[in-house]
Design a protein around this motif. Sequence first.
Motif, PDB file in Angstrom:
ATOM      1  N   ILE A  31       0.857  -1.190   0.000  1.00  0.00           N
ATOM      2  CA  ILE A  31       0.000   0.000   0.000  1.00  0.00           C
ATOM      3  C   ILE A  31       0.890   1.236   0.000  1.00  0.00           C
ATOM      4  N   ARG A  32       0.795   2.015  -1.064  1.00  0.00           N
ATOM      5  CA  ARG A  32       1.610   3.221  -1.204  1.00  0.00           C
ATOM      6  C   ARG A  32       0.730   4.455  -0.978  1.00  0.00           C
ATOM      7  N   ASN A  33       1.123   5.312  -0.043  1.00  0.00           N
ATOM      8  CA  ASN A  33       0.415   6.554   0.237  1.00  0.00           C
ATOM      9  C   ASN A  33       1.180   7.709  -0.401  1.00  0.00           C
ATOM     10  N   ALA A  34       0.722   8.129  -1.562  1.00  0.00           N
ATOM     11  CA  ALA A  34       1.394   9.220  -2.276  1.00  0.00           C
ATOM     12  C   ALA A  34       0.872  10.590  -1.859  1.00  0.00           C
ATOM     13  N   SER A  35      -0.069  10.618  -0.928  1.00  0.00           N
ATOM     14  CA  SER A  35      -0.637  11.900  -0.500  1.00  0.00           C
ATOM     15  C   SER A  35       0.191  12.506   0.632  1.00  0.00           C
ATOM     16  N   ALA A  36      -0.148  13.740   0.976  1.00  0.00           N
ATOM     17  CA  ALA A  36       0.605  14.462   1.999  1.00  0.00           C
ATOM     18  C   ALA A  36      -0.022  14.345   3.376  1.00  0.00           C
ATOM     19  N   ARG A  37      -1.006  13.448   3.553  1.00  0.00           N
ATOM     20  CA  ARG A  37      -1.628  13.294   4.865  1.00  0.00           C
ATOM     21  C   ARG A  37      -1.502  11.857   5.348  1.00  0.00           C
ATOM     22  N   ARG A  38      -1.531  11.679   6.651  1.00  0.00           N
ATOM     23  CA  ARG A  38      -1.531  10.339   7.215  1.00  0.00           C
ATOM     24  C   ARG A  38      -2.885   9.687   6.962  1.00  0.00           C
ATOM     25  N   ARG A  39      -2.861   8.456   6.544  1.00  0.00           N
ATOM     26  CA  ARG A  39      -4.094   7.732   6.276  1.00  0.00           C
ATOM     27  C   ARG A  39      -4.359   6.703   7.369  1.00  0.00           C
ATOM     28  N   LEU A  40      -5.649   6.552   7.689  1.00  0.00           N
ATOM     29  CA  LEU A  40      -6.074   5.436   8.523  1.00  0.00           C
ATOM     30  C   LEU A  40      -6.589   4.374   7.563  1.00  0.00           C
ATOM     31  N   PHE A  41      -5.766   3.351   7.313  1.00  0.00           N
ATOM     32  CA  PHE A  41      -6.108   2.343   6.322  1.00  0.00           C
ATOM     33  C   PHE A  41      -6.652   1.100   7.016  1.00  0.00           C
ATOM     34  N   GLY A  42      -7.793   0.607   6.518  1.00  0.00           N
ATOM     35  CA  GLY A  42      -8.379  -0.613   7.047  1.00  0.00           C
ATOM     36  C   GLY A  42      -8.594  -1.631   5.954  1.00  0.00           C
ATOM     37  N   LEU A  43      -8.501  -2.888   6.318  1.00  0.00           N
ATOM     38  CA  LEU A  43      -8.682  -3.995   5.381  1.00  0.00           C
ATOM     39  C   LEU A  43      -9.760  -4.911   5.949  1.00  0.00           C
ATOM     40  N   THR A  44     -10.906  -4.977   5.265  1.00  0.00           N
ATOM     41  CA  THR A  44     -12.049  -5.766   5.725  1.00  0.00           C
ATOM     42  C   THR A  44     -12.304  -6.916   4.759  1.00  0.00           C
ATOM     43  N   VAL A  45     -12.601  -8.092   5.316  1.00  0.00           N
ATOM     44  CA  VAL A  45     -12.854  -9.292   4.525  1.00  0.00           C
ATOM     45  C   VAL A  45     -14.286  -9.745   4.774  1.00  0.00           C
TER      46      VAL A  45
END
Length: 487
Positions: free
Chosen positions: A246-260
């Motif tokens: 997962i690459r975050n090219a933006s300038a903000r911190r992301r809260l990334f979640g992965l749901t199955v």
Amino acid sequence: MKTGIDEAELDKRLATLETVRAWSPRVMSKLESFLRTADDRELYRINPLAFGTERGIAEAEAIDLFLHASSLGLFEMDWLLVCPLCACIVESFGSLRTLEKHYRCALCRTDYEAVLDDYITITFTVCANVRRIRFHDPDALPARDYCFQCRVTLDGVTPDGKPWMDHFAAATPEVRFIQPHAVERIEIDVGEGTLLGWDFDADDGFEFTVAEDAPPAPRPLSVGYDDRSCEPATGRIAPGRIVLEIRNASARRRLFGLTVTSPGFSHPDILFRPFLTGKRLLTTQTFRTLFRSELIRASEGIGVKDITLLFTDLKSSTALYDRIGDLSAFSLVQQHFDRLRDVTVANGGTVIKTIGDAVMAAFLNPRDAVAAAVAMLDEMERFNRDHVDRPLILKIGLHKGASIAVTSNDQLDYFGQAVNIAARVQGLAQAEEIYLTRDVHDYPGVGELLEPFVVERRTAHLKGVNLEMPVFRVAGGGSLTPAARLR
């Protein structure tokens, strides 16, 4: 002593809170015990209705308790916009004045219009200078705690009564922060179903179908986020061990979640435990008294789907001023305002404003409003026994409907057709009469309140609103005569 408690501040503020009104037995001790012994999560975004239910405190008193405690610096009040589909907290505002009328749930990708009746919930968090908890610094929380403790409401439940948050968390094996311009590598075993990647604060995310007939996923399966999109956003992959990059090219911190989710998954309906709505708060006199500076800044106001409005006026008040003089008449009118305010509050309503000799009040439902109207006439009858030479004769009208909460003359007010109708219906009333519209008259419980009295159905043309509608006249005051109801 519980770590983080400032004993001097706590004792000082509790001592002041105890004096602001007469509390029911043990209410103060229950609150103090809670502040001292509850864990950090329990002291964060407290639902005052649930607090009261769990401790045997009446709902209205529990709301008053937290409002007074907030005004004294024991708690901070928080206005939350909640998504009805996923129970996530879309926005959090420290004040009504910063509340937005329109909001969007990035997780559900759905737009909503904020209304005071639904999905605006008011909660309370202990103040940091009374007792510091870890939720006072949410950015320092682990990603999973921040996600499920700060961004999902505890009040959402599934039809079987279990917290929706628990289901959501169980289906979400990965939650992490991804720093600006950083890459995170995630390895996960997935079976058939759907693999969802999401971010609470952005519409971008991915949805991969996991199926036996799909090709194996590349190793790694690279997903890139920029400021506006996610690439790839969709795809098909075979079950097995997946390596995600997962690459975050933006300038903000992301809260990334992965749901199955499993094949054939259907999102359950989410129900909500009773919570303190914006409408309930704005019809609470304590809020209007203690938080006068809370104003609605949204230029269009904020909608209320259903509110009951009561208007009163005095018959022949001009003649009273002429007869006994301005000063004496003004004093009587002010005393009558005090009496009507007390009756309004006792029946669960709030006085919105006074206009000349008239009162505008708001209630959550017609039954409370009608109970208040009958009590007002009784109260004025008692008042007039002490002023037989200069009685005040009350007239009352009620209507319910949709409205818009606005700021007018630096105070919270209501605007719209329902307000106009309520005022016009009051104008139909004569001495010691109550007039009701059909919506009020037919509301559950109102018939029982009016059963002992004569109720006459009429048709009225309401000037200024160009409406002809059925209304119901209730003879009041000293003539409030028990009789069979007339229909």
